[in-house]
Design a protein around this motif. Structure first.
Motif, PDB file in Angstrom:
ATOM      1  N   ILE A 123       1.762  -1.210   0.791  1.00  0.00           N
ATOM      2  CA  ILE A 123       0.091  -0.037  -0.185  1.00  0.00           C
ATOM      3  C   ILE A 123       0.893   1.348  -0.235  1.00  0.00           C
ATOM      4  CG2 ILE A 123      -1.479   1.545   1.121  1.00  0.00           C
ATOM      5  CD1 ILE A 123      -2.409  -1.446   2.524  1.00  0.00           C
ATOM      6  N   GLY A 177       0.532   4.121   2.918  1.00  0.00           N
ATOM      7  CA  GLY A 177      -0.002   3.267   3.790  1.00  0.00           C
ATOM      8  C   GLY A 177      -0.270   3.814   5.252  1.00  0.00           C
ATOM      9  N   GLY A 235      -5.146   4.811   4.096  1.00  0.00           N
ATOM     10  CA  GLY A 235      -4.116   3.227   3.247  1.00  0.00           C
ATOM     11  C   GLY A 235      -3.490   2.742   4.758  1.00  0.00           C
ATOM     12  N   LEU A 288       2.922  -1.854   4.457  1.00  0.00           N
ATOM     13  CA  LEU A 288       2.844  -0.281   3.919  1.00  0.00           C
ATOM     14  C   LEU A 288       4.148   0.203   3.458  1.00  0.00           C
ATOM     15  CD1 LEU A 288       1.346   0.132   7.379  1.00  0.00           C
ATOM     16  CD2 LEU A 288       0.138  -0.228   5.152  1.00  0.00           C
ATOM     17  N   ASP A 324       5.527   4.356   2.702  1.00  0.00           N
ATOM     18  CA  ASP A 324       4.937   5.675   2.939  1.00  0.00           C
ATOM     19  C   ASP A 324       6.292   6.075   3.081  1.00  0.00           C
ATOM     20  OD1 ASP A 324       2.123   7.177   4.011  1.00  0.00           O
ATOM     21  OD2 ASP A 324       3.951   8.181   3.835  1.00  0.00           O
ATOM     22  N   VAL A 335      -2.637   4.803  -2.507  1.00  0.00           N
ATOM     23  CA  VAL A 335      -3.944   5.703  -2.035  1.00  0.00           C
ATOM     24  C   VAL A 335      -3.466   6.952  -1.558  1.00  0.00           C
ATOM     25  CG1 VAL A 335      -5.400   3.447  -1.246  1.00  0.00           C
ATOM     26  CG2 VAL A 335      -3.465   4.611   0.442  1.00  0.00           C
TER      27      VAL A 335
END
Length: 148
Positions: free
Chosen positions: A5, A8, A13, A29, A31, A83
């Protein structure tokens, strides 16, 4: 099944990742906000999400939730959710540079049979642009890479 994701650690997320991990999927995740990722790794939510902390703790204990700032982690994923939103300028025109930059980075890492899912506020026509970029990179959308 491994799920990545991008975005995330955010408000969309992270809850999605926690729920998917709770359902038994292995979730990464991804990010750029490393402070938020560290907070998640410590079993804490960086924002209020009622009922989320017990699910987060359970996912971490079961080793079904990982975090990273390295977009290259998408290479190990069967499904990649993107996302991140598309900001608009003062004239309400979409600023797609960030989103398309992320897509360009993901293209370098995705494997055959990867599903890309945009769970985001994207401007009409964005999916067509993404598909064109995938095709330009040698992928056959609908054959070896899938976009929704």
């Amino acid at each position: 099944m491994r799920i990545g994701i991008i975005g995330g650690a955010g408000h969309v997320g992270l809850p999605m990742g926690i729920v998917l991990a709770d359902a038994g999927f292995s979730v990464t995740l991804i990010d750029t906000d490393e402070e938020r990722l560290r907070t998640v790794e410590d079993g804490e939510l960086p924002f209020s999400e009622p009922g989320g902390e017990p699910l987060l703790e359970s996912a971490l204990e079961a080793d079904r939730l990982d975090t990273t700032a390295d977009i290259g982690a998408t290479a190990d994923c069967d499904v990649v959710f993107i996302v991140i939103g598309t900001p608009i300028d003062e004239h309400h025109n979409p600023q797609m540079d960030v989103l398309l930059g992320v897509v360009d980075e993901v293209i370098d890492h995705i494997e055959e049979d990867t599903l890309l899912v945009f769970r985001s506020t994207i401007y009409p026509g964005t999916t067509n642009i993404v598909c064109d970029r995938l095709e330009d990179a040698g992928h056959e959308v609908g054959e070896d890479v899938y976009v929704t």
